[in-house]
Design an enzyme around this catalytic site. Structure first.
Site, PDB file in Angstrom:
ATOM      1  N   ASP A   1      -0.041  27.494 -51.016  1.00 21.09           N
ATOM      2  CA  ASP A   1       0.477  28.073 -49.773  1.00 21.09           C
ATOM      3  C   ASP A   1       1.633  29.046 -49.985  1.00 21.09           C
ATOM      4  O   ASP A   1       1.913  29.860 -49.124  1.00 21.09           O
ATOM      5  CB  ASP A   1       0.937  26.946 -48.820  1.00 21.09           C
ATOM      6  CG  ASP A   1       1.960  26.001 -49.464  1.00 21.09           C
ATOM      7  OD1 ASP A   1       2.261  26.163 -50.658  1.00 21.09           O
ATOM      8  OD2 ASP A   1       2.454  25.093 -48.772  1.00 21.09           O
ATOM      9  N   HIS A   2       2.291  28.989 -51.143  1.00 25.86           N
ATOM     10  CA  HIS A   2       3.449  29.853 -51.368  1.00 25.86           C
ATOM     11  C   HIS A   2       3.050  31.176 -52.046  1.00 25.86           C
ATOM     12  O   HIS A   2       3.329  32.245 -51.544  1.00 25.86           O
ATOM     13  CB  HIS A   2       4.472  29.154 -52.272  1.00 25.86           C
ATOM     14  CG  HIS A   2       5.268  28.072 -51.614  1.00 25.86           C
ATOM     15  ND1 HIS A   2       4.712  26.922 -51.141  1.00 25.86           N
ATOM     16  CD2 HIS A   2       6.593  27.963 -51.373  1.00 25.86           C
ATOM     17  CE1 HIS A   2       5.663  26.157 -50.624  1.00 25.86           C
ATOM     18  NE2 HIS A   2       6.822  26.761 -50.760  1.00 25.86           N
TER      19      HIS A   2
ATOM     20  N   ASP B   1       8.859  19.678 -52.978  1.00 22.34           N
ATOM     21  CA  ASP B   1       9.293  20.701 -52.033  1.00 22.34           C
ATOM     22  C   ASP B   1      10.317  20.055 -51.120  1.00 22.34           C
ATOM     23  O   ASP B   1      10.115  18.940 -50.632  1.00 22.34           O
ATOM     24  CB  ASP B   1       8.108  21.225 -51.219  1.00 22.34           C
ATOM     25  CG  ASP B   1       8.515  22.459 -50.429  1.00 22.34           C
ATOM     26  OD1 ASP B   1       8.156  23.574 -50.838  1.00 22.34           O
ATOM     27  OD2 ASP B   1       9.215  22.307 -49.407  1.00 22.34           O
TER      28      ASP B   1
ATOM     29  N   ARG C   1      15.558  28.467 -43.137  1.00 19.98           N
ATOM     30  CA  ARG C   1      16.605  28.952 -44.059  1.00 19.98           C
ATOM     31  C   ARG C   1      16.858  30.429 -43.853  1.00 19.98           C
ATOM     32  O   ARG C   1      15.912  31.201 -43.686  1.00 19.98           O
ATOM     33  CB  ARG C   1      16.170  28.741 -45.516  1.00 19.98           C
ATOM     34  CG  ARG C   1      16.131  27.285 -45.850  1.00 19.98           C
ATOM     35  CD  ARG C   1      15.862  27.023 -47.306  1.00 19.98           C
ATOM     36  NE  ARG C   1      16.039  25.597 -47.496  1.00 19.98           N
ATOM     37  CZ  ARG C   1      15.332  24.837 -48.314  1.00 19.98           C
ATOM     38  NH1 ARG C   1      14.405  25.386 -49.070  1.00 19.98           N
ATOM     39  NH2 ARG C   1      15.565  23.556 -48.396  1.00 19.98           N
TER      40      ARG C   1
ATOM     41  N   SER D   1      16.366  24.493 -51.825  1.00 18.11           N
ATOM     42  CA  SER D   1      15.037  24.098 -52.280  1.00 18.11           C
ATOM     43  C   SER D   1      15.071  23.073 -53.405  1.00 18.11           C
ATOM     44  O   SER D   1      16.112  22.782 -53.986  1.00 18.11           O
ATOM     45  CB  SER D   1      14.281  25.326 -52.770  1.00 18.11           C
ATOM     46  OG  SER D   1      14.649  25.597 -54.110  1.00 18.11           O
TER      47      SER D   1
ATOM     48  N   ARG E   1      13.304  23.622 -56.133  1.00 20.55           N
ATOM     49  CA  ARG E   1      12.771  24.307 -57.315  1.00 20.55           C
ATOM     50  C   ARG E   1      13.566  23.936 -58.554  1.00 20.55           C
ATOM     51  O   ARG E   1      14.761  24.209 -58.661  1.00 20.55           O
ATOM     52  CB  ARG E   1      12.714  25.822 -57.092  1.00 20.55           C
ATOM     53  CG  ARG E   1      14.036  26.501 -56.902  1.00 20.55           C
ATOM     54  CD  ARG E   1      13.861  27.949 -56.447  1.00 20.55           C
ATOM     55  NE  ARG E   1      13.370  27.993 -55.081  1.00 20.55           N
ATOM     56  CZ  ARG E   1      13.703  28.925 -54.189  1.00 20.55           C
ATOM     57  NH1 ARG E   1      14.484  29.916 -54.521  1.00 20.55           N
ATOM     58  NH2 ARG E   1      13.232  28.884 -52.962  1.00 20.55           N
TER      59      ARG E   1
HETATM   60  C1  MIC Z   1      11.647  26.860 -50.075  1.00 24.01           C
HETATM   61  O1  MIC Z   1      11.483  26.709 -48.868  1.00 24.01           O
HETATM   62  O2  MIC Z   1      12.692  27.303 -50.568  1.00 24.01           O
HETATM   63  C2  MIC Z   1      10.517  26.456 -51.001  1.00 24.01           C
HETATM   64  C3  MIC Z   1       9.981  27.701 -51.602  1.00 24.01           C
HETATM   65  O3  MIC Z   1       9.494  25.859 -50.275  1.00 24.01           O
HETATM   66  C4  MIC Z   1      11.081  25.498 -52.042  1.00 24.01           C
HETATM   67  C5  MIC Z   1      10.153  25.166 -53.116  1.00 24.01           C
HETATM   68  C6  MIC Z   1      10.052  26.221 -54.148  1.00 24.01           C
HETATM   69  O4  MIC Z   1      11.036  26.864 -54.485  1.00 24.01           O
HETATM   70  O5  MIC Z   1       8.932  26.395 -54.645  1.00 24.01           O
HETATM   71  C7  MIC Z   1      11.605  24.183 -51.466  1.00 24.01           C
HETATM   72  O6  MIC Z   1      11.940  24.136 -50.313  1.00 24.01           O
HETATM   73  O7  MIC Z   1      11.720  23.201 -52.206  1.00 24.01           O
HETATM   74 FE1  SF4 Z   2       7.023  27.262 -47.286  1.00 19.08          FE
HETATM   75 FE2  SF4 Z   2       9.429  26.363 -48.002  1.00 19.08          FE
HETATM   76 FE3  SF4 Z   2       9.165  28.119 -46.023  1.00 19.08          FE
HETATM   77 FE4  SF4 Z   2       8.341  25.673 -45.680  1.00 19.08          FE
HETATM   78  S1  SF4 Z   2      10.434  26.317 -46.028  1.00 19.08           S
HETATM   79  S2  SF4 Z   2       7.247  27.503 -45.101  1.00 19.08           S
HETATM   80  S3  SF4 Z   2       7.550  25.142 -47.680  1.00 19.08           S
HETATM   81  S4  SF4 Z   2       8.693  28.460 -48.167  1.00 19.08           S
END
Ligand code: MIC
Ligand code: SF4
Length: 644
Positions: free
Chosen positions: A64-65, A119, A379, A536, A538
């Site tokens: 999905d990313h 995540d 965010r 996140s 990550r």
């Molecule tokens: C995000 O919302 O920052 C992400 C991308 O979903 C991350 C995960 C990632 O960095 O792959 C998260 O929220 O953990």
């Molecule tokens: Fe995707 Fe992270 Fe955004 Fe949720 S917050 S939609 S998991 S990138």
């Protein structure tokens, strides 16, 4: 004293330790969730651990990313993930099927279960009355392999909701109100359990919006009880059989209590560039907009899209606004296509995006220079949208839809009558985009592209550190600052040497080159402020610094998941015993920590000498005995290997 819902679930899953705030506890994990951006690393870690089949009740990998396929890299990752999922007994949700949290809620979440996801927004599942926690990939890999998930036992905070949401006020406003009151670090070490008569007016997707964005409080997780609303939702999803009632005991006591009267809540908005800069929408009303985006795992349920469709119907998006809409899942997409709402949205001039994270993770739709973007996401950290000087605001779908038509931030109560949404008795459900793993995987061949680079071996942590301060940061540095995402960077999530070139790029474009130079000379140390590493899960925000030779991070305090990731990858996480000492250290100072092993083993205090200034200060650590072992071994992969 009776139990909260959270305590009941924790007790049922406890495999190590004792439930009391502050203790380290180990819990059994029933389900794991991984997505493509963190999931390639999880799969590489599972392979490195030598696992041949996951041991959970259910594990699902979502794509999905990393959806933009501007070259072979992301497409190769998808192919790898699909084949390795087959091999390891993991369900695979194909690209196009939706955002991991929305799909997991619809198809797999269940009251009373535990879910660990790579995540940070995994707590979305709390809307169903489950304990769902976001963690670094390595912790998720260990859980998928049948190991316990260890965490400091959180405090359980009761959030008692009374009253009823008024027209144009959304569940998003509940969590924005929590952020306004508690800030982005107010949830550290806490589980928020919502209860009280006010929860009656919230259906499961509305509850999940609240739980999802509890991640922005820095909370361990958030959850609601499982009641008639939960039953109704699961039945409408055709999964009534997984429902069980799960309520707090009548005499349940919480470690703290917060009260919110929903009758008094008004539409709220988070200003640039932190999710806790929350004010009433009316305070910023009139701000001219360039972009409005509806979607993300926070607000992309059927109700979220339907309310927008009802507002947009027979209108046109303002000339100065580019509006995007993202259904959270293929099922939501199908639903609005079948009932004609999609046609209303298209006719209004909104740009329909595929069901995925999209602009939330900077995969396209960067706003114009100094543009103002209004988003229903969770965010708004600096640069996350892809435009460093953009102004990103966070709000509910109600505020977004009305503002898109007016062309400026608008309190939706000025719009007129609330166009209430009728919810379907039965959702349209189609699981054919989820591929189940075969019972016998012996014939499965794992397909790897040239961009998939296995992890290097990690050496044990040395007994002494003498290194230069490479960077000194302010408070609230997010993992988006440490390791940015976006269309340019995400394709390197399975290639550490390449992705490390982007480390701290948003704040310091020279970081990578300086770090590589220092690596040969003892490595480097990062100095940070409060809430370092928020955001996140990550683990690349730890693995890349580790690859670049960062030995220790000394801060005022850490955000939960990043702190764990540093330990898992053998970077020493320390806190200033006296936050005032932060001022005594400058970028470029050379610091030394002697007898690191015995200092860390023998107590919580560590002496740090500033060789440049000729001074010293005390730092502390809050590592458990287990974590000390992991850290000194050079990281969790090494201890897992030791054990097998
Ligand atoms: C995000 O919302 O920052 C992400 C991308 O979903 C991350 C995960 C990632 O960095 O792959 C998260 O929220 O953990
Ligand atoms: Fe995707 Fe992270 Fe955004 Fe949720 S917050 S939609 S998991 S990138």
């Amino acid at each position: 004293m009776g139990d909260s819902v959270a305590t009941k679930i924790l007790k049922q899953h406890l495999v190590d330790g004792e439930i009391a705030p502050g203790n380290e506890i180990g819990i059994r994990i029933d389900q794991t969730l991984h997505q493509d951006a963190t999931g390639t690393m999880v799969m590489l870690e599972l392979e490195a651990m030598g696992l041949d089949r996951v041991k959970t009740e259910l594990s699902v990998t979502y794509v999905d990313h990393n959806m933009l396929q501007s070259d072979f890299r992301n497409a190769d990752d998808h192919r790898y993930l699909q084949s390795v999922a087959q091999k390891l007994g993991i369900h695979y949700s194909r690209p196009g099927n939706g955002i991991c949290h929305q799909v997991h809620l619809e198809r797999f979440g269940a009251p009373g279960r535990t879910l660990l996801g790579s995540d940070s927004h995994t707590p979305t599942g709390g809307g169903l009355g489950m304990i769902s926690i976001g963690a670094g990939g390595l912790d998720v890999a260990v859980a998928a392999g049948g190991g316990a998930y260890y965490l400091p036992c959180p405090k359980i905070i009761g959030v008692r909701l009374t009253g009823k949401l008024q027209p144009w006020v959304a569940s998003k406003d509940i969590i924005l109100e929590m952020l306004r009151r508690l800030t982005v670090k107010g949830g550290f070490g806490k589980i928020f359990e919502y209860h009280g008569p006010g929860i009656e007016c919230l259906d499961v997707p509305a509850r999940s919006t609240v739980c999802n964005m509890g991640a922005e409080l820095g909370a361990t997780t958030s959850l609601f009880p499982s009641d008639w609303q939960t039953k109704k939702y699961l039945e409408a999803m055709g999964r009534g059989e997984v429902w069980q009632e799960l309520m707090p005991d009548a005499d349940a006591e919480y470690d703290e209590l917060i009260e919110i009267n929903l009758d008094e809540l008004e539409p709220l908005i988070a200003k640039p560039s932190n999710p806790d800069l929350v004010v009433p929408v009316r305070e910023v009303a009139g701000t001219k907009l360039h972009q409005v985006c509806v979607g993300s795992c926070t607000n992309s349920s059927y109700h979220d899209l339907a309310i927008c469709a009802n507002v947009l119907k027979d209108n046109i998006v303002a000339d100065n606004v580019s509006m995007t809409l993202t259904p959270g899942s293929r099922n939501v997409f199908n639903e609005i296509a079948a009932n004609g709402m999609l046609a209303d949205i298209i006719a209004a001039g909104a740009r329909i995006l595929e069901s995925a994270c999209g602009p939330c993770i900077g995969m396209g739709q960067a706003p114009p220079s100094q543009g103002v973007s209004l988003r229903t996401f969770n965010r708004n950290f600096l640069g996350r949208s892809g435009t460093k000087d953009a102004y990103v605001y966070l709000c509910s779908p109600e505020v977004a839809a009305v503002s898109a038509l007016r062309g400026e931030i608008t309190d939706p109560r000025d719009w007129g009558e609330y166009p209430a949404v009728e919810m379907p008795e039965q959702y349209l459900v189609d699981d054919r985009m989820i591929i189940d793993p075969p019972a016998d995987a012996s014939a499965v061949v794992v397909e790897r592209g040239p961009n998939i680079v296995p992890l290097e071996d990690f050496t044990a942590t040395p007994d002494g550190i003498e290194a230069e301060v490479i960077l000194k940061t302010a408070d609230n540095i997010s993992t988006d600052h440490i390791m940015p995402a976006g269309a340019k960077v995400l394709p390197y999530r399975s290639n550490i040497p390449e992705i490390s070139k982007f480390t701290f790029g948003v704040v310091d474009s020279e970081f990578h080159d300086r770090a590589m130079a220092m690596k040969e000379n003892g490595g480097s140390i990062i100095i940070g402020g409060s809430n370092y590493g928020q955001g996140s899960s990550r683990e690349h925000a730890a693995i890349a610094p580790r690859y670049l030779g960062v030995k220790a991070v000394i801060v005022k305090d850490f955000a939960r998941i990043h702190w764990n990731n540093l330990i898992n990858f053998g970077i020493v996480p320390l806190q200033f015993a006296d936050p005032a000492d932060y001022d005594s250290v400058a970028q470029g100072d050379r610091l030394a920590i002697r007898d690191l092993h015995s200092q860390i083993r023998n107590g919580s205090e560590v002496r740090v000498d500033n060789l440049t200034k000729g001074t010293s200060f005390t730092a502390t650590h809050s590592l458990s005995g287990r974590q000390v072992h992991v850290l000194l071994a050079g990281g969790l992969i090494n201890t897992v290997k030791e054990a097998s």
